[in-house]
Design a protein around this motif. Sequence first.
Motif, PDB file in Angstrom:
ATOM      1  N   LEU A 147      39.022  62.423  15.947  1.00  0.00           N
ATOM      2  CA  LEU A 147      38.871  62.795  17.354  1.00  0.00           C
ATOM      3  C   LEU A 147      37.562  63.528  17.573  1.00  0.00           C
ATOM      4  CD1 LEU A 147      40.484  62.767  20.066  1.00  0.00           C
ATOM      5  CD2 LEU A 147      41.240  65.080  19.491  1.00  0.00           C
ATOM      6  N   ARG A 148      36.830  63.109  18.616  1.00  0.00           N
ATOM      7  CA  ARG A 148      35.553  63.729  18.949  1.00  0.00           C
ATOM      8  C   ARG A 148      35.554  64.137  20.418  1.00  0.00           C
ATOM      9  NH1 ARG A 148      31.571  59.079  16.338  1.00  0.00           N
ATOM     10  NH2 ARG A 148      32.323  59.204  14.189  1.00  0.00           N
ATOM     11  N   HIS A 149      34.392  64.600  20.864  1.00  0.00           N
ATOM     12  CA  HIS A 149      34.231  65.002  22.261  1.00  0.00           C
ATOM     13  C   HIS A 149      33.588  63.857  23.034  1.00  0.00           C
ATOM     14  CE1 HIS A 149      32.478  67.031  25.774  1.00  0.00           C
ATOM     15  NE2 HIS A 149      33.430  67.920  25.593  1.00  0.00           N
ATOM     16  N   SER A 150      34.223  63.405  24.102  1.00  0.00           N
ATOM     17  CA  SER A 150      33.661  62.321  24.900  1.00  0.00           C
ATOM     18  C   SER A 150      34.306  62.290  26.277  1.00  0.00           C
ATOM     19  CB  SER A 150      33.876  60.965  24.206  1.00  0.00           C
ATOM     20  OG  SER A 150      33.381  59.897  25.006  1.00  0.00           O
ATOM     21  N   PHE A 151      33.515  61.978  27.274  1.00  0.00           N
ATOM     22  CA  PHE A 151      34.018  61.785  28.627  1.00  0.00           C
ATOM     23  C   PHE A 151      34.547  60.361  28.756  1.00  0.00           C
ATOM     24  CE2 PHE A 151      33.198  60.682  33.163  1.00  0.00           C
ATOM     25  CZ  PHE A 151      34.074  61.591  33.729  1.00  0.00           C
ATOM     26  N   VAL A 152      35.709  60.197  29.383  1.00  0.00           N
ATOM     27  CA  VAL A 152      36.364  58.890  29.491  1.00  0.00           C
ATOM     28  C   VAL A 152      36.411  58.459  30.952  1.00  0.00           C
ATOM     29  CG1 VAL A 152      38.544  57.648  29.155  1.00  0.00           C
ATOM     30  CG2 VAL A 152      37.736  59.253  27.410  1.00  0.00           C
ATOM     31  N   ARG A 153      36.085  57.190  31.185  1.00  0.00           N
ATOM     32  CA  ARG A 153      36.203  56.623  32.527  1.00  0.00           C
ATOM     33  C   ARG A 153      37.185  55.450  32.509  1.00  0.00           C
ATOM     34  NH1 ARG A 153      30.308  57.246  33.500  1.00  0.00           N
ATOM     35  NH2 ARG A 153      30.007  58.682  35.224  1.00  0.00           N
ATOM     36  N   VAL A 154      38.010  55.386  33.551  1.00  0.00           N
ATOM     37  CA  VAL A 154      38.928  54.267  33.735  1.00  0.00           C
ATOM     38  C   VAL A 154      38.626  53.650  35.089  1.00  0.00           C
ATOM     39  CG1 VAL A 154      41.330  53.549  33.933  1.00  0.00           C
ATOM     40  CG2 VAL A 154      40.698  55.338  32.304  1.00  0.00           C
ATOM     41  N   GLN A 155      38.203  52.387  35.081  1.00  0.00           N
ATOM     42  CA  GLN A 155      37.829  51.680  36.312  1.00  0.00           C
ATOM     43  C   GLN A 155      38.871  50.607  36.595  1.00  0.00           C
ATOM     44  OE1 GLN A 155      34.532  52.065  38.050  1.00  0.00           O
ATOM     45  NE2 GLN A 155      35.595  50.943  39.653  1.00  0.00           N
ATOM     46  N   ILE A 156      39.602  50.759  37.713  1.00  0.00           N
ATOM     47  CA  ILE A 156      40.626  49.792  38.103  1.00  0.00           C
ATOM     48  C   ILE A 156      40.004  48.801  39.074  1.00  0.00           C
ATOM     49  CG2 ILE A 156      42.886  49.498  39.186  1.00  0.00           C
ATOM     50  CD1 ILE A 156      43.500  52.408  38.406  1.00  0.00           C
ATOM     51  N   GLY A 157      40.137  47.523  38.751  1.00  0.00           N
ATOM     52  CA  GLY A 157      39.506  46.503  39.564  1.00  0.00           C
ATOM     53  C   GLY A 157      40.434  45.899  40.609  1.00  0.00           C
ATOM     54  N   ALA A 158      39.912  44.932  41.344  1.00  0.00           N
ATOM     55  CA  ALA A 158      40.701  44.233  42.362  1.00  0.00           C
ATOM     56  C   ALA A 158      41.693  43.296  41.690  1.00  0.00           C
ATOM     57  CB  ALA A 158      39.773  43.438  43.274  1.00  0.00           C
ATOM     58  N   PRO A 159      42.903  43.180  42.247  1.00  0.00           N
ATOM     59  CA  PRO A 159      43.919  42.306  41.645  1.00  0.00           C
ATOM     60  C   PRO A 159      43.456  40.854  41.571  1.00  0.00           C
ATOM     61  CG  PRO A 159      44.889  43.756  43.300  1.00  0.00           C
ATOM     62  CD  PRO A 159      43.405  43.896  43.436  1.00  0.00           C
ATOM     63  N   LEU A 160      43.877  40.205  40.508  1.00  0.00           N
ATOM     64  CA  LEU A 160      43.626  38.777  40.331  1.00  0.00           C
ATOM     65  C   LEU A 160      44.937  38.026  40.555  1.00  0.00           C
ATOM     66  CD1 LEU A 160      41.600  38.875  36.979  1.00  0.00           C
ATOM     67  CD2 LEU A 160      40.660  38.681  39.290  1.00  0.00           C
ATOM     68  N   PRO A 161      44.869  36.798  41.006  1.00  0.00           N
ATOM     69  CA  PRO A 161      46.113  36.026  41.146  1.00  0.00           C
ATOM     70  C   PRO A 161      46.726  35.753  39.777  1.00  0.00           C
ATOM     71  CG  PRO A 161      44.201  34.623  41.501  1.00  0.00           C
ATOM     72  CD  PRO A 161      43.680  36.022  41.428  1.00  0.00           C
ATOM     73  N   ALA A 162      48.040  35.619  39.746  1.00  0.00           N
ATOM     74  CA  ALA A 162      48.727  35.360  38.479  1.00  0.00           C
ATOM     75  C   ALA A 162      48.291  34.040  37.863  1.00  0.00           C
ATOM     76  CB  ALA A 162      50.234  35.363  38.707  1.00  0.00           C
ATOM     77  N   THR A 163      47.698  33.171  38.669  1.00  0.00           N
ATOM     78  CA  THR A 163      47.257  31.861  38.178  1.00  0.00           C
ATOM     79  C   THR A 163      45.867  31.893  37.554  1.00  0.00           C
ATOM     80  OG1 THR A 163      46.453  31.361  40.410  1.00  0.00           O
ATOM     81  CG2 THR A 163      48.684  30.613  39.836  1.00  0.00           C
ATOM     82  N   ALA A 164      45.257  33.094  37.466  1.00  0.00           N
ATOM     83  CA  ALA A 164      43.923  33.196  36.877  1.00  0.00           C
ATOM     84  C   ALA A 164      43.972  32.758  35.409  1.00  0.00           C
ATOM     85  CB  ALA A 164      43.418  34.637  36.975  1.00  0.00           C
ATOM     86  N   SER A 165      42.842  32.315  34.906  1.00  0.00           N
ATOM     87  CA  SER A 165      42.766  31.877  33.516  1.00  0.00           C
ATOM     88  C   SER A 165      42.489  33.080  32.611  1.00  0.00           C
ATOM     89  CB  SER A 165      41.644  30.857  33.349  1.00  0.00           C
ATOM     90  OG  SER A 165      40.382  31.480  33.549  1.00  0.00           O
ATOM     91  N   PRO A 166      42.780  32.977  31.313  1.00  0.00           N
ATOM     92  CA  PRO A 166      42.446  34.072  30.394  1.00  0.00           C
ATOM     93  C   PRO A 166      40.960  34.424  30.421  1.00  0.00           C
ATOM     94  CG  PRO A 166      43.929  32.517  29.325  1.00  0.00           C
ATOM     95  CD  PRO A 166      43.517  31.897  30.629  1.00  0.00           C
ATOM     96  N   GLU A 167      40.095  33.408  30.593  1.00  0.00           N
ATOM     97  CA  GLU A 167      38.649  33.670  30.635  1.00  0.00           C
ATOM     98  C   GLU A 167      38.271  34.482  31.875  1.00  0.00           C
ATOM     99  OE1 GLU A 167      40.024  30.673  30.133  1.00  0.00           O
ATOM    100  OE2 GLU A 167      39.660  30.613  27.957  1.00  0.00           O
ATOM    101  N   GLU A 168      38.893  34.163  33.021  1.00  0.00           N
ATOM    102  CA  GLU A 168      38.613  34.912  34.251  1.00  0.00           C
ATOM    103  C   GLU A 168      39.073  36.362  34.112  1.00  0.00           C
ATOM    104  OE1 GLU A 168      38.912  31.583  37.814  1.00  0.00           O
ATOM    105  OE2 GLU A 168      40.772  32.293  36.872  1.00  0.00           O
ATOM    106  N   ALA A 169      40.247  36.568  33.530  1.00  0.00           N
ATOM    107  CA  ALA A 169      40.755  37.931  33.330  1.00  0.00           C
ATOM    108  C   ALA A 169      39.857  38.696  32.360  1.00  0.00           C
ATOM    109  CB  ALA A 169      42.183  37.888  32.794  1.00  0.00           C
ATOM    110  N   ARG A 170      39.453  38.024  31.303  1.00  0.00           N
ATOM    111  CA  ARG A 170      38.583  38.676  30.309  1.00  0.00           C
ATOM    112  C   ARG A 170      37.239  39.058  30.925  1.00  0.00           C
ATOM    113  NH1 ARG A 170      33.383  38.321  28.169  1.00  0.00           N
ATOM    114  NH2 ARG A 170      33.408  39.453  26.194  1.00  0.00           N
ATOM    115  N   ASP A 171      36.653  38.161  31.718  1.00  0.00           N
ATOM    116  CA  ASP A 171      35.360  38.446  32.350  1.00  0.00           C
ATOM    117  C   ASP A 171      35.468  39.615  33.327  1.00  0.00           C
ATOM    118  OD1 ASP A 171      34.278  36.375  30.916  1.00  0.00           O
ATOM    119  OD2 ASP A 171      34.282  34.939  32.587  1.00  0.00           O
ATOM    120  N   ALA A 172      36.589  39.682  34.063  1.00  0.00           N
ATOM    121  CA  ALA A 172      36.773  40.789  35.016  1.00  0.00           C
ATOM    122  C   ALA A 172      36.875  42.121  34.278  1.00  0.00           C
ATOM    123  CB  ALA A 172      38.037  40.549  35.856  1.00  0.00           C
TER     124      ALA A 172
END
Length: 373
Positions: A147-172
């Motif tokens: 464990l070290r010292h680091s600032f953490v960011r969590v960025q929540i994106g816009a929802p994708l349709p359930a029909t999105a492809s794995p590549e589209e989800a990965r790119d997002a």
Amino acid sequence: MLVLTLTGGVERRGRLPRGGCVVVANHSSHADTAALLAALDARHAPAIGAAADYWFASPWRSRLCSRLAAGFPVRRTGGGLDDLLAMTDHLRAGRAVVLFPEGTRGRDGEVGSFHRGALLLAERAGVPLVPVGIGGTDRLLPKHGRLRHSFVRVQIGAPLPATASPEEARDAVAALTARTKSEPLRDSRTRHRVAAVVVSRWALPLAFVWAFAEALSWPLMPELLLAAVCVAVPRAALKLSLTALAGSLAGSLLALQLATSGAHLPAPLTTPRMHAEVRSELALEGASAIRHQPWNGIPFKVYAAEAGRAGTPASDWLPTAAKARGARTLSVGLLFAAFGLLMRRYRHLYGRYLLLLGSGFATALTLIVTGWS
């Protein structure tokens, strides 16, 4: 959440949509789960998919994962899709199911290819897929590291349709992850300059000399210095506090010896009533009277000088002074270090903090001197 706060802080941007959703995120550290639990809102009651062969391989890991991280087991070698689809009712009830579709922790910050399980679960439950990028956890708790010292960011994106492809989800997710790393924390030039001094070879001599001089005659207590530098560089707090304590005790011994020999050093911002109060305490309690100093506002130098005039032996003075002064100096240094960690994301306001610190100290000093006049 407490650990993340003390190790650098966590920032969330964006929100989950209303209702159930499948959250897909990059995975580079065991700290990713803690970051997501700290960032995602409690009303979604997030459940974290965890590798069954690792987190549920022993009773203690299983309890740790299920109780602290709301984890559920997902098999990586056969049966994993069934484990995911078993969460369908939870999603329809409005919960968020968090998955790391890479299946394992990645290396070098790269987002690997995604498995289809998360998308099939979202499609089966009829809920959106929400991409999330996490940055900083690979520095906070590296793979196979400590464990070290680091600032953490969590960025929540816009929802994708359930029909999105794995590549589209990965790119997002990859785009969001890159965004968390491309924005450096805003900093203050003043803090940057103070930090440069703190990490230089001059920091410890400065802390020692400041505290040494205050025990003799200097009117500004070393805790003021600690309040400024420990917020700027929290990791230096302990060694600076110990050095200031050593300087304070060394200066008090010299002040004691000088007063014993009849020398009278200048004592600015002190009053005759302060000296009279200390003489009275020393007459009743001896060297142990110093225990009142951290709380009554009377400067340390007054106690050291009056103890010398009262003939207090250095062998009696030093241990009692170390106990009383040490409790105050170390507590102040560590307290302001903790404050610096909590406020790390606001370090661009450090200049304003110094102004508030200086005005607050001046006000408190005026009230103390006036009260003892």
